[in-house]
Design an enzyme around this catalytic site. Structure first.
Site, short mmCIF file in Angstrom:
data_model
loop_
_atom_site.label_atom_id
_atom_site.label_comp_id
_atom_site.label_asym_id
_atom_site.label_seq_id
_atom_site.Cartn_x
_atom_site.Cartn_y
_atom_site.Cartn_z
N SER A 77 -0.05 -29.58 19.86
CA SER A 77 -1.42 -29.21 19.56
C SER A 77 -2.37 -29.79 20.61
O SER A 77 -2.27 -29.43 21.79
CB SER A 77 -1.77 -29.66 18.12
OG SER A 77 -2.95 -29.07 17.67
N HIS A 121 0.98 -23.53 12.14
CA HIS A 121 0.77 -24.56 13.15
C HIS A 121 1.76 -25.72 13.02
O HIS A 121 1.74 -26.64 13.82
CB HIS A 121 -0.67 -25.08 13.05
CG HIS A 121 -1.16 -25.79 14.28
ND1 HIS A 121 -1.21 -25.19 15.52
CD2 HIS A 121 -1.63 -27.05 14.46
CE1 HIS A 121 -1.69 -26.04 16.41
NE2 HIS A 121 -1.95 -27.18 15.79
N ASP A 174 0.12 -18.68 13.37
CA ASP A 174 -0.64 -19.91 13.61
C ASP A 174 -2.13 -19.58 13.64
O ASP A 174 -2.59 -18.85 14.52
CB ASP A 174 -0.20 -20.53 14.95
CG ASP A 174 -0.74 -21.94 15.15
OD1 ASP A 174 -1.81 -22.26 14.60
OD2 ASP A 174 -0.08 -22.72 15.86
#
Length: 207
Positions: free
Chosen positions: A104, A185, A154
């Protein structure tokens, strides 16, 4: 740049082994991905810096003004600082290869460093990166190995932007692999297995 530019944790590996940098996601810290790093590169040295920016108490590597809206000046600052930190650590460790893994926000700073200094990492794993801008690569990514992992649903890193990033990387000559899963995610087991296979296939520098 100092080896101590970031608060960090280090798990020593075998002499002359790979050096794996792991970069946490928003709200994580220098402990978040250490055990994953050790699992993926068992004999390597694992180094995990903590992001130096706080967003409502959550650690990040660079500032943003909204979801998916980056403070590009701060991203530039953070990229230069991280590239210097990585170089200082590599010069001190003299590893057989230099590997990177980020999730991320950590994938985003790793990607930005790869764009700015393509010579730094032999291989990089970008888990759920979000690059909402057209990268400017300083040099060439030719021959650099990159694994991108992503979720088809996501909500934070839309699949079309993942595919666009893949196209950017391929256009610059990178050796790109993409591993998808059907979820969002979160990191799923197939991503971890793909990363394990990917790192296992990276030769030592000069080999």
């Amino acid at each position: 740049m100092s080896k101590d530019a970031y608060i960090h944790k280090l798990l020593p590996g075998s002499p002359g082994s790979p050096l794996l940098f792991v970069f946490h996601g928003t709200g994580g810290d220098e402990s978040q991905l250490l055990s994953l790093g050790r699992d993926l590169v068992p004999d390597g040295t694992i180094l995990s810096p903590r992001g130096d920016v706080a967003e409502m108490g959550a650690a990040r590597f660079f500032r943003r003004t909204g979801e998916g809206v980056y403070d590009m000046d701060d991203l530039s600052r953070a990229t230069d600082k991280m590239a210097g930190f990585v170089r200082a650590q590599v010069e001190a460790a003299k590893p057989s290869s230099v590997l990177g893994l980020g999730y991320s926000n950590g994938a985003n700073i790793l990607a930005s460093v790869v764009f700015a200094a393509p010579d730094l990492f032999n291989a990089s794993v970008l888990m759920h990166p979000l690059i909402p801008f057209e990268p400017e690569v300083k040099g060439s990514l030719a021959g650099r190995r990159i694994l991108v992992t992503a979720g088809k649903r996501d909500p934070i890193c839309p699949p079309n932007l993942t595919s666009r990033l893949e196209a950017y990387l391929r256009a610059d000559g990178a050796d790109v692999t993409v591993e998808w899963h059907e979820g969002g995610h979160e990191v799923r087991p197939n991503e971890i297995e793909a990363a394990r296979r990917f790192f296992a296939g990276v030769p030592a520098e000069g080999a």
